[in-house]
Design an enzyme around this catalytic site. Structure first.
Site, PDB file in Angstrom:
ATOM      1  CG  ASP A  60     -31.875 -10.744 -95.907  1.00 24.72           C
ATOM      2  OD1 ASP A  60     -33.077 -10.394 -95.979  1.00 24.72           O
ATOM      3  OD2 ASP A  60     -31.470 -11.696 -95.229  1.00 24.72           O
ATOM      4  CG  ASP A 116     -27.091  -9.770 -95.674  1.00 22.24           C
ATOM      5  OD1 ASP A 116     -27.366 -10.308 -96.779  1.00 22.24           O
ATOM      6  OD2 ASP A 116     -27.398 -10.286 -94.594  1.00 22.24           O
ATOM      7  CG  ASP A 173     -25.042 -14.719 -96.253  1.00 21.99           C
ATOM      8  OD1 ASP A 173     -23.991 -14.975 -96.880  1.00 21.99           O
ATOM      9  OD2 ASP A 173     -25.255 -15.063 -95.069  1.00 21.99           O
ATOM     10  CD  GLU A 233     -31.986 -13.980 -98.364  1.00 23.19           C
ATOM     11  OE1 GLU A 233     -31.946 -12.901 -98.995  1.00 23.19           O
ATOM     12  OE2 GLU A 233     -31.179 -14.271 -97.485  1.00 23.19           O
TER      13      GLU A 233
END
Ligand code: 0RA
Length: 645
Positions: A511, A513, A515, A433
């Site tokens: 990541d 998290d 998102d 990403e």
């Protein structure tokens, strides 16, 4: 019995004696693998016997318990496995069923036996792979029992009491020396299969109880699966987060040439095709003759209706088979006495005669339906025309993808940092990403066998996009070209062509998290809808970057969850500093290599499809239009929800 037959028979029975040992020696030959899948397969194998008993009309309720110690109990209210002496074997019929490979039900030739696990190996195989198994039979007023260890009976079948119940109960504990990866059962996996079985065999009640988990009142977690309508309810369940195009679900039920055929279908406003096919309750991922029969029947009937309706008058191009299936959700279920399974995973039906049976059943009943429901018919034909128009546009985009793919190195996407190794089996590609994390990964990787493809921000949600938009999308085109995957074979315009696949590990690295998981889900949705075979072949993985770096002086350790973090802090005795990684971008190249990319220390999670049907539902829910079911699912499953809230 002729002399020749006798010899044949005794040879067979010797083979059967050796069979149990063979199962333990080569378990994968019988149950597919000895991982999570094989472990759950044991349960399905036992349940199948009870389902057979239900299909024969002798059993209504099946209870499945996950016991506290991860043993499994399957209980039914059928006739009970016969316990009388088996003439040929000289022991109780129960013992024959439990200890002879391939004996299951064979002494009852007339029994309506069509269900059967993926490999249809029978309960003796489960016995062979269990540390301990206990069979209890409630029959003709008496309770009988026999126990086994690793498939060997511990004592002859004995009467242990009296009863007014009927049925069979089997409790088994999988052998840890065989299932080395894990012997822990997953509730959701079993629930998905039991739900599926309830829909596929209407009228049967299946109850799952997890004795490892209790609610506030101390009642174990339990769910009942029962369907009165069968496949049409199954389709409703599958499409519960999609918008149906017609109020009715088209339901086809009949028998052709002695083959029971059941189909339920409905069109929705989505662009994906959701066909799920079953033979004897087994999900045939690879399709086969029943599926091709369905397609032929559907296309032929709708085409004829559309031609006669005059709705196609102004259409400038031909309608193709695919157009009739865009936004179609359908379940096809057939029962075949002697199924021949082919294909890579032995989930493709080969029996020629089934194709015509399904095609005829679909043609006849769908023709009637369209005549009787002209409004639905018109809605469907209009949807097909729209799909044909979109396909026209999509083909151009797709041809561009293909043209690019066949080109050599020059054709690879500019953003790809390729590896030097060329043997696909050795090669890995990280889908990362964002450009900045992509840069770190590029520095940190081992360029010999690891390639990096950065993806820009949120990739297209393919669940909501029409096909041509998908194939026009820059990131998606890059993935196709980088991977060396093309679409379309002679046989099937949508089939994936993996013969030029350049990497056997595709690692999604996002990541840790909210998102990041959203992006990972978007990428997974893309793989599930457009490159499913990549997932089925086990090529798709998810990287697991750490959540914390714990430092004290020169000491540095990483933690993947809060418990681990606390342990490390304790070990470093107090004054350690904790850094919470908010994203891959906060790690330097060396840290990323050490924790997430180095094959020696990283954890890759392989993406497995437990159940086609559940995966389809989850993706349509997560990526579709309706908000409440999605919020619900995320609240139940989100790991990161608390951290970032
Ligand atoms: C063959 C014959 C009969 C019962 C069964 C099989 C049977 C097997 C299993 C396995 C799990 N549950 C089962 N329930 C029944 C009995 C035939 C008769 O009673 O006449």
């Amino acid at each position: 019995m002729s002399e020749e037959n006798k010899q044949q028979y005794s040879a067979d029975s010797i083979q059967a004696l050796e069979g149990m040992e063979h199962v333990r020696m080569r378990p994968s030959m019988y149950i597919g693998d000895v991982g999570v899948r094989g472990l759950h397969h044991l349960v399905y194998e036992v349940i199948d016997n009870s389902i057979d008993e239900a299909l024969a009309g002798h059993c209504d309720n099946i209870h499945v318990y996950i016991n506290e110690d991860n043993s499994i109990t399957v209980q039914d209210d059928g006739r009970g496995i016969p316990v009388g002496m088996h003439k040929k074997e000289g022991v109780s019929a129960l013992e024959v069923v439990m200890t002879k490979i391939g004996a299951g039900g064979k002494f009852d030739k007339d029994s309506y036996k069509v269900s059967g696990g993926l490999h249809g190996v029978g309960v003796s195989c489960v016995n062979a792979l269990s540390d301990h198994l206990k069979a209890t039979v409630f029959r003709e007023g008496k309770i009988w029992e026999q126990e086994y260890e690793r498939g060997k009976s511990l004592y002859p079948v004995k009467q242990v009491g009296e009863t007014d119940k009927r049925g069979t109960e089997v409790t088994f504990t999988p052998d840890k020396s065989i299932f080395q990866q894990t012997t822990e059962y997953n509730y959701d996996t079993l629930a998905a299969r039991l739900r599926e079985l309830a829909y596929l065999n209407k009228g049967i009640t299946v109850i799952l109880t997890d004795k490892r988990n209790f609610d506030d009142e101390g009642v174990p977690l339990t769910e009942t699966f029962h369907s009165t309508e069968g496949l049409s309810e199954f389709v409703k369940y599958l499409d519960s987060t999609r918008e149906q195009l017609t109020a009715n679900i088209i339901s086809i039920e009949g028998e052709k040439n002695g083959i029971p055929v059941e189909v339920a279908m409905v069109y929705n406003t989505s662009y994906s095709e959701n066909l799920h096919s079953y033979v004897n309750n087994i999900n045939t991922h690879e399709g086969g003759t029943h599926l091709s029969g369905f397609r032929r029947g559907l296309t032929g009937t709708l085409k004829k209706y559309a031609d006669n309706s005059g709705l196609l008058k102004n259409l400038k191009f031909e309608i193709a088979g695919d157009d009739f299936r865009e936004g179609l959700t359908a379940i096809i279920s057939v029962k075949v006495q002697e199924p021949q399974f082919e294909g890579q995973t032995k989930t493709k039906l080969g029996n020629r005669e089934v194709s015509a049976a399904v095609s005829q059943a679909v043609s006849e009943m769908l023709t009637d339906y369209l005549e009787e429901n002209p409004n639905d018919a018109k809605t469907i034909v209009q949807k097909v025309i729209l799909a044909a128009q979109a396909r026209h546009a999509a083909r151009k985009a797709r041809e561009m993808v293909q043209r690019k793919t066949v080109m050599s190195i020059g054709g690879l996407p500019g953003k790809l940092s390729d590896c030097s190794e060329t043997d696909p089996e050795q090669c890995e590609i990280f889908l990362v990403e964002g450009d900045s994390a992509g840069g770190t990964a590029k520095q940190g990787r081992d360029r010999n066998f690891q390639a990096i493809l950065p993806l820009r921000g949120k990739i297209l949600n393919v669940e909501k996009a029409m096909q041509h938009k998908v194939f026009e999308n820059e990131e998606i085109k890059n993935m196709f070209t980088a991977l060396g995957v093309t679409i379309g074979t002679e046989e099937d315009s949508k089939a994936l062509n993996l013969t030029k696949l350049r990497y056997h590990k595709v690692v999604i690295m996002c990541d840790a998290d909210v998102d990041g998981s959203h992006i990972a889900t978007l990428i997974l949705t893309f793989f599930f809808r457009y490159m499913r075979e990549m997932v089925e072949q086990g090529y798709v993985y998810i990287a697991t970057p750490p959540l914390y770096l714990v430092k004290k002086g020169q000491k540095r350790e990483y933690a993947w969850d809060d418990d681990q973090r606390d342990l490390i802090v304790q070990k470093m005795s107090g004054s350690a500093t904790i850094q919470r990684y908010k994203g891959l971008g906060e790690m330097n190249a060396e840290q990323l290599w050490d924790t997430t990319m180095n094959p020696e220390f990283r954890t890759l999670r392989q993406v497995i499809i437990d159940s086609d049907v559940e995966a389809d539902r989850v993706f349509s829910m997560l990526m579709g239009d309706e908000v409440p079911p999605r919020r619900d699912f995320i609240e139940r499953n989100a790991k990161y929800a608390n951290i970032d809230a």
